[in-house]
Scaffold this motif. Structure first.
Motif, PDB file in Angstrom:
ATOM      1  N   GLY A  16      33.221  53.573  57.382  1.00 45.53           N
ATOM      2  CA  GLY A  16      33.784  53.948  58.669  1.00 45.53           C
ATOM      3  C   GLY A  16      32.748  54.406  59.672  1.00 45.53           C
ATOM      4  O   GLY A  16      33.089  54.807  60.780  1.00 45.53           O
ATOM      5  N   THR A  17      31.462  54.361  59.283  1.00 43.99           N
ATOM      6  CA  THR A  17      30.388  54.764  60.193  1.00 43.99           C
ATOM      7  C   THR A  17      29.283  53.710  60.155  1.00 43.99           C
ATOM      8  O   THR A  17      29.324  52.775  59.362  1.00 43.99           O
ATOM      9  N   GLU A  18      28.292  53.898  61.007  1.00 47.20           N
ATOM     10  CA  GLU A  18      27.120  53.033  60.987  1.00 47.20           C
ATOM     11  C   GLU A  18      25.959  53.684  60.244  1.00 47.20           C
ATOM     12  O   GLU A  18      24.865  53.116  60.174  1.00 47.20           O
ATOM     13  N   ASP A  19      26.178  54.862  59.692  1.00 48.59           N
ATOM     14  CA  ASP A  19      25.098  55.615  59.056  1.00 48.59           C
ATOM     15  C   ASP A  19      24.772  55.046  57.675  1.00 48.59           C
ATOM     16  O   ASP A  19      25.669  54.809  56.860  1.00 48.59           O
ATOM     17  N   PRO A  20      23.490  54.847  57.378  1.00 48.00           N
ATOM     18  CA  PRO A  20      23.099  54.298  56.078  1.00 48.00           C
ATOM     19  C   PRO A  20      23.163  55.333  54.963  1.00 48.00           C
ATOM     20  O   PRO A  20      22.932  56.523  55.179  1.00 48.00           O
ATOM     21  N   THR A  21      23.491  54.868  53.786  1.00 50.76           N
ATOM     22  CA  THR A  21      23.411  55.698  52.582  1.00 50.76           C
ATOM     23  C   THR A  21      22.981  54.776  51.440  1.00 50.76           C
ATOM     24  O   THR A  21      22.504  53.676  51.661  1.00 50.76           O
ATOM     25  N   GLY A  22      23.141  55.229  50.220  1.00 52.23           N
ATOM     26  CA  GLY A  22      22.723  54.449  49.061  1.00 52.23           C
ATOM     27  C   GLY A  22      22.317  55.368  47.937  1.00 52.23           C
ATOM     28  O   GLY A  22      22.760  56.522  47.870  1.00 52.23           O
ATOM     29  N   LEU A  23      21.475  54.880  47.068  1.00 50.11           N
ATOM     30  CA  LEU A  23      20.953  55.664  45.952  1.00 50.11           C
ATOM     31  C   LEU A  23      20.043  56.773  46.466  1.00 50.11           C
ATOM     32  O   LEU A  23      19.194  56.546  47.325  1.00 50.11           O
ATOM     33  N   TRP A  24      20.194  57.976  45.907  1.00 47.72           N
ATOM     34  CA  TRP A  24      19.229  59.045  46.167  1.00 47.72           C
ATOM     35  C   TRP A  24      18.068  58.811  45.215  1.00 47.72           C
ATOM     36  O   TRP A  24      18.205  58.974  44.009  1.00 47.72           O
ATOM     37  N   LEU A  25      16.930  58.396  45.754  1.00 49.81           N
ATOM     38  CA  LEU A  25      15.831  57.892  44.942  1.00 49.81           C
ATOM     39  C   LEU A  25      15.451  58.810  43.781  1.00 49.81           C
ATOM     40  O   LEU A  25      15.310  58.364  42.643  1.00 49.81           O
ATOM     41  N   GLY A  26      15.285  60.092  44.054  1.00 52.75           N
ATOM     42  CA  GLY A  26      14.845  61.011  43.021  1.00 52.75           C
ATOM     43  C   GLY A  26      15.788  61.110  41.846  1.00 52.75           C
ATOM     44  O   GLY A  26      15.365  61.403  40.715  1.00 52.75           O
ATOM     45  N   GLU A  27      17.066  60.840  42.086  1.00 54.89           N
ATOM     46  CA  GLU A  27      18.045  60.976  41.009  1.00 54.89           C
ATOM     47  C   GLU A  27      17.926  59.856  39.987  1.00 54.89           C
ATOM     48  O   GLU A  27      18.355  60.015  38.839  1.00 54.89           O
ATOM     49  N   ALA A  28      17.344  58.748  40.391  1.00 53.69           N
ATOM     50  CA  ALA A  28      16.988  57.708  39.430  1.00 53.69           C
ATOM     51  C   ALA A  28      15.568  57.912  38.928  1.00 53.69           C
ATOM     52  O   ALA A  28      15.307  57.904  37.729  1.00 53.69           O
ATOM     53  N   ALA A  29      14.619  58.127  39.863  1.00 51.20           N
ATOM     54  CA  ALA A  29      13.199  58.149  39.512  1.00 51.20           C
ATOM     55  C   ALA A  29      12.838  59.306  38.588  1.00 51.20           C
ATOM     56  O   ALA A  29      12.076  59.129  37.630  1.00 51.20           O
ATOM     57  N   GLU A  30      13.358  60.496  38.854  1.00 53.68           N
ATOM     58  CA  GLU A  30      13.025  61.637  37.995  1.00 53.68           C
ATOM     59  C   GLU A  30      13.612  61.464  36.599  1.00 53.68           C
ATOM     60  O   GLU A  30      12.966  61.822  35.602  1.00 53.68           O
ATOM     61  N   PHE A  31      14.791  60.917  36.520  1.00 54.75           N
ATOM     62  CA  PHE A  31      15.398  60.668  35.221  1.00 54.75           C
ATOM     63  C   PHE A  31      14.581  59.633  34.452  1.00 54.75           C
ATOM     64  O   PHE A  31      14.285  59.811  33.261  1.00 54.75           O
ATOM     65  N   VAL A  32      14.196  58.563  35.120  1.00 53.81           N
ATOM     66  CA  VAL A  32      13.378  57.529  34.491  1.00 53.81           C
ATOM     67  C   VAL A  32      12.049  58.121  34.028  1.00 53.81           C
ATOM     68  O   VAL A  32      11.559  57.811  32.936  1.00 53.81           O
ATOM     69  N   ASP A  33      11.465  58.985  34.844  1.00 51.95           N
ATOM     70  CA  ASP A  33      10.202  59.622  34.480  1.00 51.95           C
ATOM     71  C   ASP A  33      10.338  60.410  33.182  1.00 51.95           C
ATOM     72  O   ASP A  33       9.474  60.322  32.293  1.00 51.95           O
ATOM     73  N   GLU A  34      11.429  61.151  33.043  1.00 53.76           N
ATOM     74  CA  GLU A  34      11.666  61.914  31.816  1.00 53.76           C
ATOM     75  C   GLU A  34      11.851  60.984  30.615  1.00 53.76           C
ATOM     76  O   GLU A  34      11.324  61.240  29.530  1.00 53.76           O
ATOM     77  N   MET A  35      12.592  59.905  30.800  1.00 51.82           N
ATOM     78  CA  MET A  35      12.806  58.966  29.703  1.00 51.82           C
ATOM     79  C   MET A  35      11.493  58.266  29.325  1.00 51.82           C
ATOM     80  O   MET A  35      11.205  58.052  28.138  1.00 51.82           O
ATOM     81  N   ASN A  36      10.691  57.923  30.334  1.00 48.48           N
ATOM     82  CA  ASN A  36       9.400  57.287  30.056  1.00 48.48           C
ATOM     83  C   ASN A  36       8.524  58.185  29.192  1.00 48.48           C
ATOM     84  O   ASN A  36       7.898  57.724  28.225  1.00 48.48           O
ATOM     85  N   HIS A  37       8.467  59.457  29.548  1.00 50.62           N
ATOM     86  CA  HIS A  37       7.645  60.397  28.784  1.00 50.62           C
ATOM     87  C   HIS A  37       8.150  60.540  27.352  1.00 50.62           C
ATOM     88  O   HIS A  37       7.360  60.799  26.432  1.00 50.62           O
ATOM     89  N   ALA A  38       9.446  60.364  27.162  1.00 49.85           N
ATOM     90  CA  ALA A  38      10.032  60.483  25.823  1.00 49.85           C
ATOM     91  C   ALA A  38      10.011  59.166  25.059  1.00 49.85           C
ATOM     92  O   ALA A  38      10.434  59.103  23.905  1.00 49.85           O
ATOM     93  N   GLY A  39       9.535  58.110  25.690  1.00 53.36           N
ATOM     94  CA  GLY A  39       9.484  56.810  25.037  1.00 53.36           C
ATOM     95  C   GLY A  39      10.834  56.145  24.872  1.00 53.36           C
ATOM     96  O   GLY A  39      11.038  55.345  23.955  1.00 53.36           O
ATOM     97  N   ILE A  40      11.765  56.462  25.773  1.00 56.30           N
ATOM     98  CA  ILE A  40      13.123  55.911  25.713  1.00 56.30           C
ATOM     99  C   ILE A  40      13.314  54.884  26.832  1.00 56.30           C
ATOM    100  O   ILE A  40      13.026  55.164  27.997  1.00 56.30           O
TER     101      ILE A  40
END
Length: 225
Positions: A16-40
């Motif tokens: 209903g607006t023209e304002d952009p949204t999407g994925l909040w980058l850190g919420e994927a990237a920080e999680f991936v970073d933790e999994m990478n460090h754990a070898g998952i």
């Protein structure tokens, strides 16, 4: 070893607006970073598959770790350009599903039966259903084998009403997380706005806001050590 399935949005604008949204980058990237460090290992899925937009505001809240993940070709290709569709996923390959946030998820997570089935299949196989911030939207309508909401009677958290007000988005979101969770019988917990906070209730792990990603990831990692 089994992997974690990371769920992301395809929604590009506040509806209903023209304002952009999407994925909040850190919420994927920080999680991936933790999994990478754990070898998952992790895979990425979205309701439609393919392209995942980034919430432009999330780029203001990065650090070296987030940027390191964001700059990796693997993340760009698999998490942002070519996410899998739900029908391409075998839930038996995963010990957990993790719902990322960003306001876009409020439109394409709650009513997606394919994602709900994946989550329940993972949960039914002694796996974990996890989310952070607005990712709780993906948990709202998951039902168990008895037809009850998965979060009914459970302790959960997510982006709060106070945080929506501070973000300036209370008037444009389709629902408020606390009210929606409580309408489904959940016990919604919270701490001070923008404070790190994660809640564990059995195999249900939830985080309050973008500052709670690593707390959710560490709860999950503690469970599977």
């Amino acid at each position: 070893m089994k992997k974690v399935l990371v769920v992301e949005t395809n929604t590009t604008r506040y509806q209903g607006t023209e304002d952009p949204t999407g994925l909040w980058l850190g919420e994927a990237a920080e999680f991936v970073d933790e999994m990478n460090h754990a070898g998952i290992g992790v895979d990425f899925v979205s309701p439609k598959g393919g392209f995942v937009p980034l919430d432009p505001r999330s780029m203001k809240y990065t650090d070296e770790a987030i940027m390191r993940v964001y700059e990796s070709q693997d993340f760009v290709e698999r998490a942002l350009k070519n996410t899998l569709r739900p029908d391409q996923i075998n839930p038996a390959d995963y010990f957990a599903i993790y719902y990322t946030g960003g306001h876009g998820v409020m439109w394409d997570f709650p009513d997606n039966p394919e994602l709900q089935k994946l989550a329940m299949d993972i949960y039914r196989n002694d796996g974990y259903v996890t989310s952070v911030c607005h990712g709780i939207a993906g948990l709202l309508n998951i039902k168990n084998d008895q037809g009850d909401y998965l979060i009914d009677g459970r302790n959960v958290t997510g982006f709060t009403t106070a945080e929506e007000i501070i973000a300036g988005k209370k008037s444009v979101v389709p629902f408020l997380n606390k009210a929606a969770a409580e309408a489904r019988g959940a016990h919604f917990e919270k701490k001070r706005f923008y404070s790190e906070y994660a809640v564990k209730d059995g195999h249900l792990l939830t985080g309050q806001n973008p500052f709670s990603v690593r707390a959710v990831a560490k709860l999950l990692l503690n469970e599977v050590k």
